[in-house]
Every structure is written in C-alpha cells, then in structure tokens.
Design an enzyme around this catalytic site. Structure first.
Site, PDB file in Angstrom:
ATOM      1  N   LYS A 113      27.229  50.864 -96.405  1.00  0.00           N
ATOM      2  CA  LYS A 113      28.152  51.275 -95.333  1.00  0.00           C
ATOM      3  C   LYS A 113      29.175  52.191 -95.999  1.00  0.00           C
ATOM      4  O   LYS A 113      29.907  51.752 -96.898  1.00  0.00           O
ATOM      5  CB  LYS A 113      28.826  50.045 -94.727  1.00  0.00           C
TER       6      LYS A 113
ATOM      7  N   ASP B  82      32.364  54.241 -95.489  1.00  0.00           N
ATOM      8  CA  ASP B  82      33.505  54.426 -94.588  1.00  0.00           C
ATOM      9  C   ASP B  82      34.190  55.765 -94.871  1.00  0.00           C
ATOM     10  O   ASP B  82      33.791  56.478 -95.801  1.00  0.00           O
ATOM     11  CB  ASP B  82      34.468  53.236 -94.788  1.00  0.00           C
TER      12      ASP B  82
ATOM     13  N   ARG C 241      28.737  54.700 -87.209  1.00  0.00           N
ATOM     14  CA  ARG C 241      29.790  54.177 -86.345  1.00  0.00           C
ATOM     15  C   ARG C 241      30.376  55.343 -85.556  1.00  0.00           C
ATOM     16  O   ARG C 241      30.749  56.357 -86.123  1.00  0.00           O
ATOM     17  CB  ARG C 241      30.871  53.516 -87.199  1.00  0.00           C
TER      18      ARG C 241
ATOM     19  N   ASP D 231      36.905  50.104 -84.289  1.00  0.00           N
ATOM     20  CA  ASP D 231      36.468  48.800 -84.781  1.00  0.00           C
ATOM     21  C   ASP D 231      36.462  47.759 -83.663  1.00  0.00           C
ATOM     22  O   ASP D 231      37.405  47.686 -82.863  1.00  0.00           O
ATOM     23  CB  ASP D 231      37.440  48.278 -85.851  1.00  0.00           C
TER      24      ASP D 231
END
Ligand code: GLA
Length: 470
Positions: free
Chosen positions: A203, A205, A262, A266
């Site tokens: 992942k 970010d 994404r 969140d």
C-alpha cells in the site's frame, strides 16, 4: 548529484486532499530513477507545464505496465489501520498495539477460523510499523521493540499459514503518521527491501508529497516492484490525493501501473462514513466504474463490519455495496473478537462470490427514488446479475414495489436468491411485479439468474447446472 527543484513539505501536515506545493529550491538525488527517466527529463519535469507533464507521463506509462497477473479479482484480506490505527503503546495496550504479535494473531485467526478457505488471504500492515531511522544501508527497518523478529520472519509465519503479507509505505518525505517516507531516490531500495522480506502487497500512500512528485513516484514504484521479479500487488493512494476524479486523475494510466487505488477519503467507524463513501462513488460512477476490471480496482477502503459503528443492517449494506462495487474485501476489525452476525456477513459465500465474479465488471446505481430507496445492479458471469435495494430511510421497513423489467431486465424467466436470508424467489418473469421489504439503512440483496429450463433436450440430458450452488 543534486540538481532539481524539490518541495519543502516540512510544514505540510496533510492527509488526503491536502496537497502541498513546491515552495523553494532544494536538492534531490535522482540517481535512482535516472535509469527510467533521463536526468534532464526528470529535472525538466519538475519545471514543466502540467499538460506537458501529463503527456510525458503517458509516454512513461507505456513502458511501466504492471502486468504480473495478480488480482484478477478484487483482493481479500485484513488490514490494521481502521481498527488499530497508530497504537504503538505496547506497554499499556499489548493486545492491540501495532506489533508482530498483532499480525501473528490475525494470521492465526485467518488461517483457523475459515477465512482463508473463503478467499481472505492478505494480512496487511499499515502505518507505524517502522523505526524512525533507516539502517546504515539506507533501508527501512521495523521498530525493533515491536517487531523484534523482523518482517522477513513475520512473512514466513504468514506464508506458512497459506496467507500473504502486505506492507505500507508512503510516497513522500514522511508517512501520514510521521514515519520515514519513500522519496524518489529511495523507491528502488524500498521495493527491493520489501521483495527481499517476502512481501506480497504494497500500500503506497501519498502524504507529504506534491502532485509532481506523485506523478513521478507512483510509476517508478510500479516499475521498481516489477524489477524485483517478485509478484507484489500494488495499491496506490495517488488518486485520493488528487480529488479522485478526471481530469486530475488519469484512470487508464493508474490501471496500467497499479492493481488497485484509493479514490476517496478514509473510512471511519460509522454509518455516516460508509454512506458518504457509497454516495461519492455512485455520484461519480460514470468516471469510476469503467476504470475497474480484472487487475485494476477502485478501492472505497476497508470493511469495518465487526467494529462499533454499524448496526447489523448497516453491516449488510456495507457488504452488499462493496460486492456491487467490485471493491477489495479488506477487513479492518478484530478477528479475535467478532460477534456471530458480523462473522456471518463477512463469511457469506454468495456475497463473496458476487464480489469475486470473474468478469470483474463494477456495478452501478440504477435508481435513486424520491422515497429514498436506491437500486444498485452489477452484471455477473453466466448471464446472472446482482441487485441491491438500499433504504436511505430512517423510519421503518419499507415495502418497495417494482419488477425486473422496470430495472432494465430483458424479457425472460428468472429466479432470485436472497443473499442474506437464503430464500429463493422462483417463477419471476421480467414483468412480474414484486415487493421487497427493506429495513432502514439496510439492504435486500438478490442474486438473479435465468430460470433453468425444466424441459430436457431431445437426448434427455439435463441443462448444465448454474455455476453457483444455492
Ligand atoms: C492515510 C491513509 C489511511 C492510513 C493512514 C495511515 O490516511 O489513507 O488508509 O493508511 O494514512 O497513517
């Protein structure tokens, strides 16, 4: 060598959508990406007009397709973030802090409690696993007091149980919680470190970086992961930092370099948060839905079923909508303490099969009725489909009257299987009027398939069984 402009993001405390801008000239060691981008190109890029940057990156993307055959269906697994956040207090909270024990516990539960057999396979470490300092060779290292055995040993533990390990890093100067980031010059070494540990999923970010750094960094990480030779699933948070929509986000480029991404804020442990996500994805489905397909998935964030914020009906709704959206089924809950209803929802075989349907077409919202009922639809393999009736009402179970013809189904005979009650609806003609009773903030979820012909063919052979056993 340090020649190009760089952003000083020391004052950037950004989370999603807070995009820092270059402030002053600085130095950056670009030797690591000089193999993929020439030095002059890389420097130029930081000064170029945004349109030229996009064109340039389209060219770069042609050479960086991430095609390792992974994630032909959306990933399934477990991730620490939503439930365990950045709890690093192993002294006072040893059971819940981010440590190797937590991930071993989850691996045990996943392997022993029936999750693995259903397809849940990735155990993903999120932020806050790192030591504040890189090692002498410039490699990331786990915080030794919380991961005394190291990540490679944890990976072995997880692999020994037939599961896969995911890890978190950040394209930027620091992770969102302030741990060491992966700036451009560290991309290659970080990819190699993860591969050497046996990591299966990254992942990546995007806190503490600017759009130009992100435009360089995400394709370069994709390429660096490819170059390790280890099949590593690549989850990009990039679009979430650009508002999630075209023209800022180029979904075809993303599909080439990432397996999932994404798009939006969140998730939090509340129905408000889940509803907000569903709403945003549906309002923007014309841009988002075509971007998804085998090996390339939109990620509306983790499943929070089994935590504190959702009622049983709302938990059904999250599972149903995540299945419709072909979303990753990545839980963030405490697998050591799950009540039976949460477990049953997350382990519902038909909901999972719908999510994992091999044709990989993301579903869409078909209707938003004035009475606050919404209808969602997803086409599935074998001429089947999924319908979800969602109530956004707050009063009482609502009787919704409709027919398959009103929902754009072709003439013909159908059957439906109610995914959460297990009841079957037979003898449905497209024109048959039917009624479903939908609880407030709940769903009715149907798997719809053409009726089996009861007449046998001339040779008296039965028609082949429909692939899903109900
Ligand atoms: C961002 C991400 C989250 C989580 C945190 C960790 O907010 O979107 O999913 O990874 O960072 O700090």
């Amino acid at each position: 060598m340090g020649l190009c402009s760089n952003s000083d993001s020391s004052d950037f405390t950004g989370k999603l959508y807070h995009i820092p801008h270059s402030k002053e000239k600085g130095e950056i060691d670009i030797s690591v990406f000089s193999r993929s981008l020439s030095l002059s190109c890389a420097c130029l890029l930081l000064e170029m007009h945004p349109l030229s940057v996009t064109l340039f990156l389209v060219l770069v993307s042609l050479t960086v397709a991430l095609d390792n055959g992974l994630l032909r269906t959306p990933p399934m697994g477990w991730m620490a973030w939503e439930r365990f956040r950045c709890d690093i207090d192993c002294h006072d909270d040893p059971e819940n802090c981010i440590s190797e024990d937590l991930f071993r516990d989850m691996a045990d539960r996943m392997a022993e409690d029936g999750w693995k057999e259903l397809g849940y396979e990735y155990i993903i470490i999120d932020d806050c696993w790192m030591s504040m300092l890189r090692d002498e060779q410039g490699r990331l290292q786990p915080e030794p007091s919380r991961f005394p055995g190291g990540i490679a040993k944890l990976a072995r533990y997880i692999h020994d149980r037939g599961l896969k390990l995911g890890i978190y890093a950040d394209m930027g100067t620091r992770t969102c919680m302030g741990f060491p980031g992966t700036m451009l010059e560290k991309i290659e070494i970080d990819a190699q470190t993860f591969a050497s540990w046996g990591v299966d999923y990254l992942k990546f970010d995007g806190c503490y970086s600017n759009p130009v750094e992100q435009m360089l960094g995400y394709p370069l990480m994709s390429k660096a992961l490819n170059a390790t030779g280890r099949p590593i699933a690549f989850s990009c948070s990039w679009p979430a930092y650009l508002g999630g929509l075209p023209p800022n986000v180029n979904y075809s480029l993303l599909g080439d370099i990432c397996h999932l991404w994404r798009n939006y804020y969140d998730i939090q442990d509340s129905w408000d948060s889940v509803q907000g996500i569903i709403e945003w994805f549906s309002n923007n489905q014309d841009d988002l839905q075509p971007a998804a397909g085998p090996g390339r998935w939109n990620d509306p964030d983790m499943l929070i079923i089994g935590n504190f914020g959702l009622s049983v009906d709302q938990a059904h709704s999250q599972m149903a909508l995540w299945a419709i959206m072909a979303a990753p089924l990545i839980m963030s809950n405490d697998l050591r303490n799950l009540d039976n209803s949460a477990r049953a929802i997350l382990q519902n075989k038909v909901a999972i099969a719908i999510n994992q349907d091999p044709i990989g077409v993301q579903g869409r919202r078909l209707l938003q009725e004035k009475n606050h009922i919404e209808v969602y639809w997803r086409p599935l393999s074998q001429s089947a489909s999924c319908l979800v009736f969602l109530s956004r009402r707050t009063d009482m179970p609502y009787l919704y009257h409709t027919s398959l013809a009103k929902l754009n189904y072709e003439a013909g005979n159908y059957q439906a299987y109610d995914v959460f009650t297990g009841s079957k609806v037979t003898g449905l003609n497209a024109k048959t009027e039917f009624t479903v009773s939908i609880n407030p903030s709940g769903v009715v979820m149907w798997y719809v398939y053409p009726e089996q012909r009861t007449l046998h063919s001339q040779h008296n052979k039965p028609e082949p069984e429909h692939h899903m056993v109900l």
